[in-house]
Design a protein around this motif. Structure first.
Motif, PDB file in Angstrom:
ATOM      1  N   ARG A 153      52.799  43.977  45.804  1.00  0.00           N
ATOM      2  CA  ARG A 153      52.041  45.117  45.292  1.00  0.00           C
ATOM      3  C   ARG A 153      50.541  45.005  45.511  1.00  0.00           C
ATOM      4  NH1 ARG A 153      55.564  46.497  39.810  1.00  0.00           N
ATOM      5  NH2 ARG A 153      57.129  47.664  40.970  1.00  0.00           N
ATOM      6  N   LEU A 154      50.051  43.802  45.643  1.00  0.00           N
ATOM      7  CA  LEU A 154      48.613  43.617  45.858  1.00  0.00           C
ATOM      8  C   LEU A 154      48.277  43.730  47.338  1.00  0.00           C
ATOM      9  CD1 LEU A 154      46.558  42.830  43.646  1.00  0.00           C
ATOM     10  CD2 LEU A 154      46.599  40.520  44.566  1.00  0.00           C
ATOM     11  N   GLU A 155      49.064  43.082  48.168  1.00  0.00           N
ATOM     12  CA  GLU A 155      48.702  42.974  49.579  1.00  0.00           C
ATOM     13  C   GLU A 155      49.678  43.691  50.498  1.00  0.00           C
ATOM     14  OE1 GLU A 155      48.007  38.883  50.577  1.00  0.00           O
ATOM     15  OE2 GLU A 155      46.862  38.537  48.758  1.00  0.00           O
ATOM     16  N   GLY A 156      50.765  44.227  49.917  1.00  0.00           N
ATOM     17  CA  GLY A 156      51.746  44.904  50.760  1.00  0.00           C
ATOM     18  C   GLY A 156      52.473  43.946  51.687  1.00  0.00           C
ATOM     19  N   PRO A 204      40.825  32.068  39.369  1.00  0.00           N
ATOM     20  CA  PRO A 204      39.593  32.868  39.365  1.00  0.00           C
ATOM     21  C   PRO A 204      39.166  33.388  40.743  1.00  0.00           C
ATOM     22  CG  PRO A 204      39.248  30.698  38.360  1.00  0.00           C
ATOM     23  CD  PRO A 204      40.582  30.667  38.984  1.00  0.00           C
ATOM     24  N   PHE A 205      39.793  32.911  41.810  1.00  0.00           N
ATOM     25  CA  PHE A 205      39.438  33.426  43.143  1.00  0.00           C
ATOM     26  C   PHE A 205      40.022  34.814  43.398  1.00  0.00           C
ATOM     27  CE2 PHE A 205      38.767  28.879  43.854  1.00  0.00           C
ATOM     28  CZ  PHE A 205      37.519  28.911  44.444  1.00  0.00           C
ATOM     29  N   PHE A 206      40.966  35.214  42.579  1.00  0.00           N
ATOM     30  CA  PHE A 206      41.571  36.534  42.787  1.00  0.00           C
ATOM     31  C   PHE A 206      40.651  37.619  42.265  1.00  0.00           C
ATOM     32  CE2 PHE A 206      45.076  33.779  43.420  1.00  0.00           C
ATOM     33  CZ  PHE A 206      45.875  34.432  44.323  1.00  0.00           C
ATOM     34  N   ALA A 207      40.650  38.750  42.985  1.00  0.00           N
ATOM     35  CA  ALA A 207      39.796  39.869  42.595  1.00  0.00           C
ATOM     36  C   ALA A 207      40.515  40.777  41.601  1.00  0.00           C
ATOM     37  CB  ALA A 207      39.403  40.665  43.839  1.00  0.00           C
ATOM     38  N   ASP A 208      41.786  40.994  41.834  1.00  0.00           N
ATOM     39  CA  ASP A 208      42.532  41.955  41.023  1.00  0.00           C
ATOM     40  C   ASP A 208      42.683  41.453  39.581  1.00  0.00           C
ATOM     41  OD1 ASP A 208      44.445  44.362  40.993  1.00  0.00           O
ATOM     42  OD2 ASP A 208      45.579  42.731  40.055  1.00  0.00           O
ATOM     43  N   SER A 250      41.321  40.327  57.791  1.00  0.00           N
ATOM     44  CA  SER A 250      40.974  41.399  56.842  1.00  0.00           C
ATOM     45  C   SER A 250      41.197  41.015  55.380  1.00  0.00           C
ATOM     46  CB  SER A 250      41.754  42.660  57.195  1.00  0.00           C
ATOM     47  OG  SER A 250      43.131  42.388  57.222  1.00  0.00           O
ATOM     48  N   GLN A 251      41.248  39.705  55.106  1.00  0.00           N
ATOM     49  CA  GLN A 251      41.499  39.237  53.736  1.00  0.00           C
ATOM     50  C   GLN A 251      40.559  39.837  52.686  1.00  0.00           C
ATOM     51  OE1 GLN A 251      41.393  34.900  53.294  1.00  0.00           O
ATOM     52  NE2 GLN A 251      43.528  34.914  53.931  1.00  0.00           N
ATOM     53  N   ALA A 309      40.592  42.459  48.582  1.00  0.00           N
ATOM     54  CA  ALA A 309      39.833  41.809  47.504  1.00  0.00           C
ATOM     55  C   ALA A 309      38.688  42.709  47.038  1.00  0.00           C
ATOM     56  CB  ALA A 309      39.302  40.461  47.971  1.00  0.00           C
ATOM     57  N   ALA A 310      38.010  43.353  48.005  1.00  0.00           N
ATOM     58  CA  ALA A 310      36.887  44.231  47.637  1.00  0.00           C
ATOM     59  C   ALA A 310      37.381  45.423  46.823  1.00  0.00           C
ATOM     60  CB  ALA A 310      36.165  44.706  48.897  1.00  0.00           C
TER      61      ALA A 310
END
Lengths: 399, 255
Positions: free
Chosen positions: A144-147, A213-217, B166-167, B171-172
């Motif tokens: 769901r985050l990255e497909g 903590p490296f994750f943005a979502d 495109s990682q 994230a952005a």
């Protein structure tokens, strides 16, 4: 033929040499290598991390052992480096996480099957169902985050479906402390199992605490926070299986034997020749450490290592799928809970664990949010959606 | 409370001028110290070259055809002197990219819910239309790969590499602190890549004699060209809207 721990002396400590180039070598391929190569690398990194952790703690507590611990620990630090650096740079933290959970399922299943003590075996089955659920939650996140399809990493070995739901795994700390084996009577295999699974879960905890903590979502950040908390519970659980009355040297001796056993198991199953060479080299290094500690054990404790160690190594840990076993345990034990060290079918409404759980989940449950309605299917859940869109003959959906 | 402007004045400590006294001192100290070894940044590249020469099979391989028909087709293509796996690899790359694209536009839509749009900015309808296009392209690529006898669920080396490149885009978009205007910057990176990559795929398809596929891919490229124009326009309008806004304006998100 089974490896004789007393006959095989391995590589002496002073001949265990490294260079930076040697430690940082060609990684395995995320795409081509077997999923179990990834899990083996993850396991052995965890075993070595635990070897260091234990030795540092002992060094704080024992002046006499300090120089010996420093000598062996340095070699193990460099072994850990070589092993962990086998992970390829195109493997993202979330992809590596899928490997961590797959390892937790399959290694714990193998241990649960071979564990001679019924209470310990029950404990492994109990924990396994929780890591099994984590694989499903992280798979939903990846999809769901990255497909992307989690099965690209899992390679159809393990099921991707709910286990004991993570949201109900949160227990009061006192319901995670288990009864230890008795070091005087326990089968040596039970000791090797407890060391192996504790080490593996400890590294899983530390990894999630590092990468979370490296994750943005925000849901990803929450999910890592939530599952890291379960891993802390698992370290509490599995760590309490080891007998606290073992002496430091006895624990050290057993840990070295567990290291030999795990490298030996990796060697038995490895399919990548470059990685296999590392396992072979480190079986020999660990035998060197084991014999170094055997001498200390004789000199300092005036005891015979044969009192503690098995003569030969048991059957290797099985790096293979255990779907049938996992499904059976799931169908029979998914609703099991723990009350102190005991396993029970249900907890009363006002039980401390229920209060603890309700508090943590009172502002929402990340593991439920991430996987709401999620059923894995090949090519991600978007493949089903694309299929439902109907004809794509035009290459686009015209309004 | 979240802000939908991004370039307001505030306490940013990253520049050297933040600390005039300490910076003078550390600059002098850095100049005084002698490097422990001679040389320059070239050493890093030398080591990189050494590792590159020893990198073996690279990222990985394209899986063998998953059907008998695919195997036969591969054999025929190979007899004709072409390497069909290059095409499969690139199909896998586009497939993965379009699929991830769906998740990117889902993320952009969630930002729209929080921040709303701006004059000349994206509408719900257009973001949803692009999302559906990405999904449709994904479906087209599944079908194309299956026709070639390839496994559309496999992560090909180009798909893997493209994800590494495109990682930062997902994230952005998923970062709670970025607004919709900042997300269009990420969408722009994705759409620029998408356009160039469809062009390449069409050329490859034509070169290999897959004209019917190439014609269908052209329709996908037409749609992608529209996406690119839209995203560029939204971004330009968003940046100029913010540049015209009074200093320190910080409208609150839409309820």
């Amino acid at each position: 033929m089974a490896l004789d721990l007393f006959q095989e002396k391995g590589t002496p400590l002073e001949r265990q040499l490294f260079t930076w180039k040697d430690m940082v070598r060609r990684p395995y391929s995320k795409l081509d290598d077997d999923a179990f190569t990834r899990t083996r690398v993850i396991l052995m990194n965890g075993i070595e991390a635990d070897a260091l952790r234990m030795k540092h703690l002992f060094a704080r507590l024992n002046r006499e052992l300090r120089p010996h611990l420093a000598l062996v620990r340095r070699a193990e630090h460099h072994q850990q480096t070589m092993v962990n650096w086998l992970n390829p740079p195109d493997q993202t933290p979330l992809e590596t996480t899928l490997g961590f959970e797959q390892l937790a399922i399959e290694a714990t299943a193998s241990v649960a099957i071979h564990e001679p003590d019924p209470y310990l075996a029950q404990t492994y089955r109990f924990g396994m169902l929780e890591d099994f659920d984590h694989l499903y939650r992280y798979s939903a996140l990846y999809d769901r985050l990255e497909g992307k399809d989690p099965n690209n990493l899992i390679q159809s070995y393990s099921d991707i479906r709910p286990g004991r739901p993570t949201s109900v795994e949160h227990r009061h700390p006192l319901d995670d402390v288990r009864t230890s084996y008795d070091h005087k009577t326990a089968d040596p295999l039970s000791k090797l199992h407890a060391i192996t699974i504790t080490a593996s879960e400890f590294q899983t905890h530390d990894y999630y605490m590092t990468v979370g903590p490296f994750f943005a979502d925000p849901v990803a950040r929450q999910l890592y926070a939530e599952i890291a908390s379960i891993e802390e519970q698992h370290v509490t659980q599995y760590g309490s299986l080891c007998d606290p009355d073992e002496s430091m040297l006895e624990k050290w001796l057993l840990h070295e034997a567990a290291e030999v056993y795990n490298y030996y198991s990796c060697l038995a199953y490895e399919t990548n020749p470059h990685v296999k060479a590392v396992w072979q080299r480190f079986v020999d290094y660990e035998l060197g450490h084991l014999h170094y500690v055997m001498e200390l054990f004789k000199q300092m404790e005036r005891r015979d290592p044969a009192e503690v160690l098995p003569r030969t190594l048991p059957e290797p840990l099985a790096f293979k799928e255990h779907r049938e076993f996992v499904r059976k345990v799931l169908s029979q034990e998914v609703d099991m809970r723990s009350n102190g060290p005991d396993y029970v079918s249900r907890l009363p409404e006002d039980h401390r664990t229920r209060v603890y759980q309700a508090q943590l989940n009172s502002e929402g449950s990340p593991s439920e949010t991430v996987a709401a309605g999620y059923q894995w299917r090949p090519g991600t859940e978007l493949a089903a959606k694309a299929e439902r869109m109907g004809s794509v003959l035009e290459g686009r959906r015209l309004q | 409370m979240s802000k939908d402007t991004v370039a307001d004045v505030g306490m940013n400590r990253t520049g050297i001028k933040t600390s005039p006294i300490d910076s003078k001192d550390i600059i002098q100290e850095a100049q005084r110290a002698i490097p422990s070894s001679p040389g320059d940044g070239q050493g890093i590249l030398e080591v990189r070259k050494q590792y590159a020469r020893e990198s073996g099979d690279g990222l990985g391989h394209v899986p063998p055809p998953s059907s008998l028909k695919g195997m036969a087709k591969t054999a025929v293509d190979m007899l004709k002197g072409s390497k069909p796996t290059v095409f499969i690899d690139k199909l896998g790359e586009r497939l993965a990219f379009e699929r991830t694209g769906v998740r990117l536009y889902e993320g952009a839509l969630s930002k729209l819910d929080v921040y709303g749009s701006w004059e000349g900015g994206p509408s719900r309808e257009l973001l949803t239309k692009i999302l559906d296009d990405e999904l449709g392209h994904f479906a087209l690529l599944i079908e194309s790969m299956e026709k070639m006898g390839a496994d559309p669920t496999a992560m090909t080396p180009s798909a893997d590499l493209s994800a590494v490149i495109s990682q930062g885009v997902p994230a952005a978009i998923s970062d709670a602190r970025t607004n919709l205007r900042q997300c269009t910057e990420a969408l722009l990176v994705a759409e620029l890549t998408d356009n160039a990559s469809w062009e390449l795929l069409i050329d490859l398809a034509r070169g290999l004699g897959h004209d019917t596929l190439a014609d269908r891919f052209q329709l996908a490229l037409d749609a992608e060209a529209e996406h690119l124009l839209l995203v560029k326009g939204w971004l330009a309008a968003g940046v100029s809207t913010e540049a015209r806004a009074p200093m320190e304006s910080a409208p609150t998100p839409a309820p």
